[in-house]
Design an enzyme around this catalytic site. Structure first.
Site, PDB file in Angstrom:
ATOM      1  N   HIS A   1      27.902  47.638  35.814  1.00 48.37           N
ATOM      2  CA  HIS A   1      27.878  47.292  34.397  1.00 48.37           C
ATOM      3  C   HIS A   1      26.812  46.212  34.209  1.00 48.37           C
ATOM      4  O   HIS A   1      26.537  45.435  35.129  1.00 48.37           O
ATOM      5  CB  HIS A   1      29.210  46.705  33.931  1.00 48.37           C
ATOM      6  CG  HIS A   1      30.389  47.608  34.057  1.00 48.37           C
ATOM      7  ND1 HIS A   1      31.061  47.785  35.245  1.00 48.37           N
ATOM      8  CD2 HIS A   1      31.051  48.358  33.135  1.00 48.37           C
ATOM      9  CE1 HIS A   1      32.075  48.613  35.057  1.00 48.37           C
ATOM     10  NE2 HIS A   1      32.098  48.976  33.790  1.00 48.37           N
TER      11      HIS A   1
ATOM     12  N   ASP B   1      28.097  42.854  35.098  1.00 48.15           N
ATOM     13  CA  ASP B   1      28.393  42.617  36.512  1.00 48.15           C
ATOM     14  C   ASP B   1      27.233  41.904  37.192  1.00 48.15           C
ATOM     15  O   ASP B   1      27.437  41.022  38.023  1.00 48.15           O
ATOM     16  CB  ASP B   1      28.606  43.934  37.276  1.00 48.15           C
ATOM     17  CG  ASP B   1      29.705  44.795  36.720  1.00 48.15           C
ATOM     18  OD1 ASP B   1      30.676  44.230  36.191  1.00 48.15           O
ATOM     19  OD2 ASP B   1      29.592  46.024  36.819  1.00 48.15           O
TER      20      ASP B   1
ATOM     21  N   HIS C   1      42.690  57.488  36.311  1.00 50.52           N
ATOM     22  CA  HIS C   1      42.731  57.781  34.878  1.00 50.52           C
ATOM     23  C   HIS C   1      43.427  59.120  34.625  1.00 50.52           C
ATOM     24  O   HIS C   1      44.136  59.282  33.629  1.00 50.52           O
ATOM     25  CB  HIS C   1      41.327  57.813  34.294  1.00 50.52           C
ATOM     26  CG  HIS C   1      40.646  56.480  34.293  1.00 50.52           C
ATOM     27  ND1 HIS C   1      39.382  56.287  33.769  1.00 50.52           N
ATOM     28  CD2 HIS C   1      41.043  55.271  34.755  1.00 50.52           C
ATOM     29  CE1 HIS C   1      39.042  55.011  33.916  1.00 50.52           C
ATOM     30  NE2 HIS C   1      40.034  54.385  34.515  1.00 50.52           N
TER      31      HIS C   1
ATOM     32  N   ASP D   1      43.592  51.135  40.734  1.00 52.43           N
ATOM     33  CA  ASP D   1      42.271  51.238  41.374  1.00 52.43           C
ATOM     34  C   ASP D   1      42.320  50.989  42.880  1.00 52.43           C
ATOM     35  O   ASP D   1      41.560  50.179  43.417  1.00 52.43           O
ATOM     36  CB  ASP D   1      41.289  50.259  40.721  1.00 52.43           C
ATOM     37  CG  ASP D   1      40.818  50.701  39.360  1.00 52.43           C
ATOM     38  OD1 ASP D   1      40.938  51.897  39.059  1.00 52.43           O
ATOM     39  OD2 ASP D   1      40.333  49.854  38.582  1.00 52.43           O
TER      40      ASP D   1
END
Length: 439
Positions: free
Chosen positions: A101, A104, A271, A309
């Protein structure tokens, strides 16, 4: 490079009998299967955020992670040290790709202009490392969820100023992703949804979401960005109900707004389960609709209702996932990105290697089992026989479009005795186990 992980040497393949925890047991990147190396088949990627930015903070406790690159006070100094640590890690684990990102890799400043300047500084540093590193960028994206300005969403915000800011941020993220390699660009709408319909204009929000994506497509064409656009489905968290709920939902949205020619999906295992789907279901649905672009490789805890995660270590899951990828013909621009984080109690820097080794081995083993399943046609043969009634007679008429309600009624009146055959689920699961447990 041996500055941040000096206790770990380069990770090499040593085979399943090795007792060295810092070695691959099943992932041999140079092993050739069907004309391609395992590295080319799997296209592993390291997630910058979980690996180098996450500090172990949760809702109930402070940071736990021991990260030597964080021992600075200036955010830009930390960002620079993270780049050094990242490429040392990439080199030692022999990673083909990484994902990031925008927030990040570089900290936000007091203004958008200052933030973009920070990004330019870090991107220049990353570009220097890319010149000598084998590791490339699999995809980039913009963080449109962490800052409080996104409390009501980004492109779906009720505040037009936030929409404008989000567009400016994605514009910059597209530019730096192109600058760093342009394989793919991901859109994940963590705040694109609602908490209650009592204060929500859903129609306007969805229309604006589509307008935003069309703007992104237009700008990508303008700057010559040739990467694949991906949307990452997730049903909830942090928002109660997110608009990119699952693959079917995303596909309907893309088709409604004439975006399907530009986008594929990036599917994350955790997800899928949050949407009450098997990981394989989401992969299959994407594959048969031609939109399976890339994968975020992780897993969730089935006893917990949130996105944990975790690193994927379930060989059955990885086998069925790679089965879909192989049936697709393999990855094009996508890959397996480890959107996974070590547990909060696994706080030593070395744990980062152990987590990734576990995941890479699990997917390598899964690929090999899946390849044999596909090659042997185990499930294909059974499925073909199961649906054989559509190859001839009335079934062939149905498939060809020759049949209608009147002809089908006539057939049903003449063939009132229906005989079904067993689905043999238990047999197929047993056969799958045979392949999973075979030496």
């Amino acid at each position: 490079m041996n500055k941040y992980f000096e206790n770990v040497s380069k990770i090499k393949y040593e085979g399943p009998k090795s007792n060295n925890p810092y070695s691959f047991k099943f992932y041999n990147p140079e092993e050739v299967i069907d004309g391609k190396t395992m590295e080319e088949h799997l296209r592993f990627s390291i997630a910058y955020w979980h690996t180098f930015t996450a500090d172990g903070t949760d809702q109930f406790g402070k940071a736990t992670m021991q990260r030597p690159w964080n021992h600075y006070t200036d955010p830009m100094d930390i960002a620079k040290r993270r780049v050094e640590a990242a490429f040392e890690f990439f080199d030692k684990i022999n990673a083909p790709f990484f994902c990031f990102h925008d927030r990040d890799i570089a900290p936000e400043g007091d203004t958008l202009r200052e933030t973009n300047k920070n990004l330019d500084t870090i991107v220049a540093m990353i570009k220097d490392y890319l010149k000598t590193s084998k590791t490339k960028v699999l995809w980039g994206t913009a963080n449109l969820f962490s800052n409080p300005r996104f409390v009501h969403g980004a492109s779906t915000s009720c505040n037009a100023d936030v929409f404008a800011y989000s567009a400016a941020q994605v514009k910059k993220a597209l530019e730096i992703t192109k600058e760093l390699g342009r394989e793919n660009y991901v859109f994940w709408g963590g705040r694109e949804g609602y908490e209650t319909l009592l204060n929500t204009d859903m129609e306007l929000e969805l229309d604006n979401f589509a307008r935003f994506l069309h703007m992104a497509v237009d700008y990508a064409k303008e700057i010559g960005f040739e990467g694949q656009f991906l949307i990452e489905p997730k049903p909830k968290e942090p928002t109660k109900h997110q608009y990119d709920f699952d693959v079917a939902n995303v596909l309907a949205f893309l088709r409604k707004y004439d975006l399907d020619k530009y986008f594929k999906v990036n599917i994350e295992a955790n997800h899928a389960t949050l949407a009450f789907h098997d990981f394989q279901h989401e992969l299959r649905y994407a594959r048969i609709n031609g939109v399976l672009g890339s994968i975020d490789a992780n897993t969730g805890d089935m006893l917990l209702g949130w996105d944990t995660d975790q690193f994927p270590t379930d060989i059955r899951m990885t086998t069925l996932a790679m089965y879909e990828v192989i049936k697709m013909g393999g990855f094009d621009k996508g890959g397996l990105n480890f959107d996974a984080k070590v547990r909060r109690a696994s706080f030593e820097p070395e744990d980062l290697f152990l987590g990734h080794i576990a995941g890479m081995d699990a997917f390598a083993k899964g690929f090999k089992v899946a390849y044999k399943l596909v090659k042997d046609g185990v499930f294909d043969k059974f499925i073909e026989e199961r649906y054989a009634s559509y190859k001839e007679g009335i079934g062939a008429d149905i498939v060809s479009g020759k049949a209608d309600f009147k002809s089908l009624e006539k057939y049903a009146l003449e063939h009132s005795q229906i005989v079904n055959k067993s689905g043999r689920q238990e047999l197929l699961e047993s056969i799958l186990n045979q392949y999973l447990f075979a030496e």
